[in-house]
Design a protein around this motif. Structure first.
Motif, PDB file in Angstrom:
ATOM      1  N   SER A  41       0.935  -7.045  -1.565  1.00 26.14           N
ATOM      2  CA  SER A  41      -0.420  -6.574  -1.842  1.00 26.14           C
ATOM      3  C   SER A  41      -1.384  -7.754  -1.977  1.00 26.14           C
ATOM      4  O   SER A  41      -0.967  -8.910  -2.008  1.00 26.14           O
ATOM      5  CB  SER A  41      -0.429  -5.761  -3.138  1.00 26.14           C
ATOM      6  OG  SER A  41      -0.038  -6.583  -4.226  1.00 26.14           O
ATOM      7  N   ASP A  42      -2.671  -7.434  -2.063  1.00 28.19           N
ATOM      8  CA  ASP A  42      -3.686  -8.474  -2.256  1.00 28.19           C
ATOM      9  C   ASP A  42      -3.845  -8.845  -3.722  1.00 28.19           C
ATOM     10  O   ASP A  42      -4.093  -9.997  -4.059  1.00 28.19           O
ATOM     11  CB  ASP A  42      -5.050  -7.999  -1.728  1.00 28.19           C
ATOM     12  CG  ASP A  42      -5.152  -8.127  -0.221  1.00 28.19           C
ATOM     13  OD1 ASP A  42      -4.188  -8.610   0.401  1.00 28.19           O
ATOM     14  OD2 ASP A  42      -6.197  -7.735   0.339  1.00 28.19           O
ATOM     15  N   LYS A 120      -9.533  -1.864   0.250  1.00 32.53           N
ATOM     16  CA  LYS A 120      -9.510  -0.841   1.296  1.00 32.53           C
ATOM     17  C   LYS A 120      -8.674   0.362   0.874  1.00 32.53           C
ATOM     18  O   LYS A 120      -8.993   1.499   1.199  1.00 32.53           O
ATOM     19  CB  LYS A 120      -8.959  -1.440   2.593  1.00 32.53           C
ATOM     20  CG  LYS A 120      -9.783  -2.611   3.130  1.00 32.53           C
ATOM     21  CD  LYS A 120      -9.145  -3.181   4.371  1.00 32.53           C
ATOM     22  CE  LYS A 120      -9.963  -4.354   4.926  1.00 32.53           C
ATOM     23  NZ  LYS A 120     -10.022  -5.486   3.984  1.00 32.53           N
ATOM     24  N   ASP A 140      -3.999  -3.444  -5.315  1.00 31.55           N
ATOM     25  CA  ASP A 140      -5.020  -3.376  -4.274  1.00 31.55           C
ATOM     26  C   ASP A 140      -4.432  -3.728  -2.904  1.00 31.55           C
ATOM     27  O   ASP A 140      -3.683  -4.702  -2.775  1.00 31.55           O
ATOM     28  CB  ASP A 140      -6.154  -4.366  -4.571  1.00 31.55           C
ATOM     29  CG  ASP A 140      -7.030  -3.917  -5.730  1.00 31.55           C
ATOM     30  OD1 ASP A 140      -6.873  -2.762  -6.173  1.00 31.55           O
ATOM     31  OD2 ASP A 140      -7.856  -4.725  -6.191  1.00 31.55           O
ATOM     32  N   ASN A 141      -4.785  -2.933  -1.924  1.00 36.27           N
ATOM     33  CA  ASN A 141      -4.403  -3.162  -0.533  1.00 36.27           C
ATOM     34  C   ASN A 141      -2.896  -3.377  -0.342  1.00 36.27           C
ATOM     35  O   ASN A 141      -2.466  -4.353   0.283  1.00 36.27           O
ATOM     36  CB  ASN A 141      -5.163  -4.362   0.036  1.00 36.27           C
ATOM     37  CG  ASN A 141      -6.668  -4.158  -0.012  1.00 36.27           C
ATOM     38  OD1 ASN A 141      -7.151  -3.026   0.018  1.00 36.27           O
ATOM     39  ND2 ASN A 141      -7.410  -5.245  -0.094  1.00 36.27           N
TER      40      ASN A 141
END
Length: 281
Positions: A41-42, A120, A140-141
Motif C-alpha cells: 500500500s501507499d 484513489k 491507502d491505495n
C-alpha cells in the motif's frame, strides 16, 4: 483460504519484528510499517479519537517510498467531517472505498480530503476498546484485489493494535508518574508546584500546602497524589485573586495566561514573575 494463510503468516512475522523494539511507539511503527511493505500500500495510519475535543488525531503513520506523509496535517480533525464513517463503524462494518470518485456527489468533504492526499482507494476499520469506538486505522491505495479479505485481515490486527496502544498508555503513565515523583523533591523549596498540559489546561498537583489547597474546588481537594485535574487557568486565577495585590493583578494574570506561554518561552528555558502578596509583601 490461501490469502488468509498468507495474511496470518504476515501477522506472526510482524509481531516478531515489532517485539524486537523496546518502546511501544517504536513497536507500533514497526508493526504497521511491516504490513505496509508486505501489502504493497501507499500509506497505513492510526487515528485516535478525543471525545472531549470531538476530534480525531493521526497518531501513527507509515508511508511507502515517494509518498508524502500526512500525519502533521491530520491533527485535531473534526469527527463530523467523516461522521458517516462512524455511522458505518457503529453497525459493525468497515469502510471500503474502491474508487474515491464515487464519493464526489454524496460525500464531497471526504472526497476533497482524500483526493488532496492522492488517495484513489482505501479500506478503513474501527478500533474498539470496551465496546466503544476509540479510533480507526486504514490502508491507502492497497493493490486492487479482494477487499473483503483485506478487511478481514485488518480486523484481525485491530485487536493487536489496541493491545499495543494499551501497553503504550501504561508506559507513558509510568514515565509520567516517575517524572512527577522526581519533581516532588524539587518542590520542597516551593509553596506549591504544578505540572501542566499547556494545550489542554489539565494539570497535576505536585505539591500544595493547606493554604493553597483551600483554593481548589471542594470536590477535588481530596483527590489522590498526581491525579489529573481540569482548568488550571481557573484554579490559578482564583489563587491570584486571593493573594495578589490589586495593583499587580493585571500583570500577574498576563503571566499565568497559558495561551501565550509558548510565545513567551521562545528561545528561553524558563520565565519568572514576581508579585506583591496581600499579606506578606
Amino acid at each position: 483460504m490461501e490469502t488468509m494463510k498468507r495474511y496470518e503468516q504476515v501477522i506472526n512475522e510482524a509481531l516478531r519484528s515489532a517485539l524486537n523494539y523496546d518502546t511501544p511507539d517504536d513497536q507500533i511503527n514497526e508493526f504497521i510499517g511491516f504490513f505496509g511493505k508486505h501489502i504493497g500500500s501507499d500509506r497505513i495510519y492510526i487515528f485516535e479519537d478525543s471525545e472531549e475535543r470531538h476530534a480525531t488525531d493521526n497518531t501513527y503513520e507509515w508511508c511507502a517510498d515517494g509518498v508524502i506523509p500526512e500525519i502533521n496535517e491530520l491533527q485535531n480533525v473534526d469527527m463530523d467531517i467523516i461522521d458517516w464513517w462512524y455511522e458505518t463503524f457503529s453497525k459493525g462494518e468497515s469502510i471500503i472505498i474502491t474508487d474515491v470518485e464515487d464519493l464526489k456527489e454524496e460525500h464531497r468533504i471526504s472526497y476533497d480530503l482524500l483526493r488532496a492526499q492522492n488517495v484513489k482507494n482505501v479500506v478503513v476499520c474501527s478500533l474498539y476498546y470496551k465496546d466503544e469506538i476509540r479510533g480507526f486505522f486504514g490502508v491507502d491505495n492497497p493493490p486492487i484485489s479482494d477487499y473483503r479479505a483485506l478487511t478481514t485481515f485488518l480486523n484481525m490486527i485491530g485487536t493487536l493494535l489496541i493491545s499495543f496502544l494499551k501497553v503504550r498508555n501504561s508506559f507513558r503513565n509510568s514515565n509520567k508518574l516517575a517524572k512527577l515523583s522526581s519533581y516532588s523533591s524539587l518542590s520542597k523549596i516551593y509553596e506549591s508546584m504544578y505540572f501542566i498540559n499547556v494545550q489542554t489546561g489539565k494539570y497535576h498537583i505536585v505539591k500544595t500546602t493547606a493554604q493553597y489547597n483551600g483554593y481548589l474546588e471542594k470536590d477535588v481537594r481530596k483527590i489522590g497524589e498526581y491525579a489529573i485535574l481540569d482548568d488550571f487557568c481557573g484554579h490559578i486565577e482564583r489563587i491570584a485573586d486571593k493573594i495578589c495585590m490589586e495593583s499587580r493583578m493585571e500583570e500577574s494574570l498576563e503571566f499565568i495566561d497559558l495561551r501565550t506561554v509558548e510565545e513567551r518561552l521562545h528561545g528561553k528555558n524558563s520565565i519568572a514573575h514576581e508579585f506583591v502578596d496581600k499579606r506578606r509583601g
